[in-house]
Design an enzyme around this catalytic site. Structure first.
Site, PDB file in Angstrom:
ATOM      1  N   GLU A 184       5.285   8.181  -2.535  1.00  0.00           N
ATOM      2  CA  GLU A 184       6.719   8.254  -2.180  1.00  0.00           C
ATOM      3  C   GLU A 184       7.600   8.587  -3.386  1.00  0.00           C
ATOM      4  O   GLU A 184       8.603   7.902  -3.645  1.00  0.00           O
ATOM      5  CB  GLU A 184       7.170   6.945  -1.516  1.00  0.00           C
ATOM      6  CG  GLU A 184       6.491   6.704  -0.192  1.00  0.00           C
ATOM      7  CD  GLU A 184       7.089   5.557   0.630  1.00  0.00           C
ATOM      8  OE1 GLU A 184       7.926   4.814   0.100  1.00  0.00           O
ATOM      9  OE2 GLU A 184       6.706   5.438   1.807  1.00  0.00           O
ATOM     10  N   GLU A 303       0.733   6.524   5.736  1.00  0.00           N
ATOM     11  CA  GLU A 303       1.377   5.251   6.105  1.00  0.00           C
ATOM     12  C   GLU A 303       2.068   5.467   7.439  1.00  0.00           C
ATOM     13  O   GLU A 303       2.982   6.301   7.535  1.00  0.00           O
ATOM     14  CB  GLU A 303       2.407   4.810   5.061  1.00  0.00           C
ATOM     15  CG  GLU A 303       1.809   4.257   3.795  1.00  0.00           C
ATOM     16  CD  GLU A 303       2.852   3.702   2.825  1.00  0.00           C
ATOM     17  OE1 GLU A 303       3.849   3.108   3.271  1.00  0.00           O
ATOM     18  OE2 GLU A 303       2.649   3.898   1.613  1.00  0.00           O
TER      19      GLU A 303
HETATM   20  O1  AHR Z   1       3.865  -0.367   3.350  1.00  0.00           O
HETATM   21  C1  AHR Z   1       4.970  -0.903   2.693  1.00  0.00           C
HETATM   22  C2  AHR Z   1       5.670   0.097   1.764  1.00  0.00           C
HETATM   23  O2  AHR Z   1       6.243   1.090   2.561  1.00  0.00           O
HETATM   24  C3  AHR Z   1       4.795   0.864   0.807  1.00  0.00           C
HETATM   25  O3  AHR Z   1       4.579   0.188  -0.389  1.00  0.00           O
HETATM   26  C4  AHR Z   1       5.593   2.095   0.556  1.00  0.00           C
HETATM   27  O4  AHR Z   1       4.793   3.208   0.202  1.00  0.00           O
HETATM   28  C5  AHR Z   1       6.382   2.286   1.832  1.00  0.00           C
HETATM   29  O5  AHR Z   1       7.720   2.524   1.587  1.00  0.00           O
END
Ligand code: AHR
Length: 515
Positions: A184, A303
């Site tokens: 990110e 994610e």
């Molecule tokens: O999964 C929680 C957080 O969400 C992670 O650390 C990050 O990559 C995302 O913003």
């Protein structure tokens, strides 16, 4: 919710679809069923790793958690972050545990003991029978540290870092294939946040150097943290201008939640996921066109989940603590229905999404929950994931469901039902996944299977379907309250499958050859 059929009049809700193995999207890549283990809250400490727990093995790995991980059927585990990785020194987590430093983890304002690191994680992946997916720190660190880590992990021996691994008791290289180039990096919250140009240039050079250490690696460039970022689209285009020829994947992250009591929009989250994927595919293909490249860049949706982010006060309010309780969301039946629908969206894009990771695995917005004083248990969202991972095999069939639509505040007009199906040419089995978003009406599903003769229904399970139970959860006191239930509400005659999809439900129908 107002529903109407495609002609605009009110009617019994129906969904019709034709499934034909001559029309496939792509094989199901097992890497679509990955997950995520971050050094965050109680995912590692008090989750996968808890020395002293009644169920811990001699390495401190919780056997009850491992058992559920295997049942969940995840294929990949991304590690060690997440936001955590952007300030992480991987060397802190290897070698004698007594010598490992305690550090401030700036991402989650936590104290990191480093009792768990790369080698403990790799032992855990071997016990869980999952493939590791490592992330390197491109926030506070760069090319050299990424190459050092890769040399430690994958080089056979005879060099500083590979011999250090051997001295740490690991004779054979791990051969880790999947590597994320940071996390990110478009997010202002990220330690070492960068502009698209700065990140793209660094990611390209890191990729080139890592491939020199080990040409077999598969590399993921960071896409946007979510598609609401003001830089979404432009970020991908710039990063891929730099990295297109050097990486195998571009990442996507998305978390969904129900806003207020807007269930109608929440149930349509899969459409938002579809749009996000389509947007990134378009951007990747735009860069390919500019470069006169035939490469179809793959997507790593590394994610995704439901996260009630609006209830999280933010990391700046946290007190420094070891493994604090963070975002341990308790999931409902309707959350499970939406998770089932998000998996359908991923499968529908099997031609472009090559990796996907449900974030996270234990305790932190997770399908598995663990406490110190009892065995681990399955959250509601565990069930659609486990069933899909186990049974969505073979090739995803091109399905074009015809159904009614309804209005939503966030997504406009939305189909009331959705269908995704897989066909395994080796076993002949067909798995049909179906969603009914209507809050009040069943949907009569009709699937034409004339091109798939000689099948019988071997399993029909449903999650949801009872408005009184949509907010039920599984918790420490009642860990098995929510489970999929078996249905017999289907027929299969002359190549036509019919099934009733109850309101707000996710359904899996499995068909197998009769002989
Ligand atoms: O999964 C929680 C957080 O969400 C992670 O650390 C990050 O990559 C995302 O913003």
């Amino acid at each position: 919710m107002t529903t109407r059929n495609q002609m605009g009049s009110t009617a019994v809700l129906t969904c019709t679809v034709t499934l034909d193995p001559a029309f496939g999207i792509a094989p199901v890549d097992p890497r679509l069923f990955g997950s995520f283990v971050e050094h965050m809250g109680r995912c590692v400490y008090g989750g996968v790793f808890e020395p002293g727990h009644a169920e811990a093995d001699t390495d401190g790995l919780r056997a009850d958690v491992l058992k559920l991980v295997r049942e969940l059927g995840i294929t990949v585990a991304r590690y060690p972050g997440g936001n955590f990785v952007s300030g992480y020194r991987w060397e802190d987590g290897v070698g004698p545990v007594a010598d490992r430093p305690r550090r401030l983890d700036l991402a989650w304002r936590s104290v990191e003991t480093n009792a768990f690191g790369l080698n403990e994680f790799m032992t855990w992946t071997q016990r869980a029978a999952v493939e590791p997916m490592m992330a390197v720190n491109l926030g506070t660190r760069g090319i050299q540290e990424a190459c050092d880590l890769l040399e430690y992990a994958n080089h056979p021996g005879g060099t500083y870092w590979s011999d250090l691994r051997r001295r740490h008791g690991v004779a054979d290289p791990y051969g880790i294939e999947l590597w994320c180039l940071g996390n990110e990096m478009d997010g202002p919250w990220q330690v070492g946040h960068k502009s698209a140009d700065a990140y793209g240039a660094l990611a390209a050079e890191t990729a080139k150097a890592m491939r020199q250490v080990d040409p077999s690696v598969k590399l993921v460039a960071c896409g946007s943290s979510n598609d609401r970022m003001p830089t979404f689209g432009a970020w991908e285009a710039t990063v891929l201008d730099h990295t297109f020829d050097h990486v195998d994947y571009i990442s996507l992250h998305a978390y969904f939640e129900k806003h207020g009591d807007d269930r109608a929009s929440f149930l349509a989250s899969g459409l938002a996921m579809d749009r996000f994927i389509d947007g990134v595919v378009a951007t990747a293909d735009h860069v390919a066109a500019k470069k006169r490249s035939r490469k179809k860049l793959q997507l790593s949706f590394d994610e995704w989940n439901i996260w009630y982010e609006s209830r999280f006060a933010g990391y700046t309010n946290l007190e420094w603590a070891e493994a604090p309780r963070l975002i341990e969301d308790e999931y409902t039946v309707e959350d499970a229905v939406v998770v089932g629908s998000l998996l359908m969206s991923l499968l529908r894009h099997a031609d472009r999404v090559g990796v996907a990771c449900l974030a996270q695995l234990v305790n932190i917005i997770a399908p598995i929950r663990a406490e110190s004083d009892r065995p681990a248990w399955r959250q509601t969202i565990f069930h659609p994931f486990a069933l899909t991972a186990r049974h969505a095999r073979g090739t995803v069939l091109r399905a074009e469901p015809r159904t009614s639509t309804y209005d939503t505040a966030r997504h406009g007009d939305v189909p009331v039902a959705d269908v995704v199906a897989t066909h395994d040419p080796e076993t002949g089995q067909v798995t049909v996944l179906a969603l009914n978003r209507s809050e009040s009406e069943p949907v009569n599903l009709t699937a034409q299977l004339r091109a798939l003769p000689g099948l019988r229904v071997v399993e029909h399970v449903v999650l949801g379907g009872d408005s009184a139970e949509l907010l039920h959860t599984n918790n420490a006191e009642d860990p098995d309250r929510v489970q999929p239930r078996t249905s017999t509400d289907h027929t299969l005659t002359d190549g036509e499958l019919t099934a009733a999809l109850p309101p707000v439900s996710w359904t899996m129908l499995r068909l197998a050859p009769t002989a």
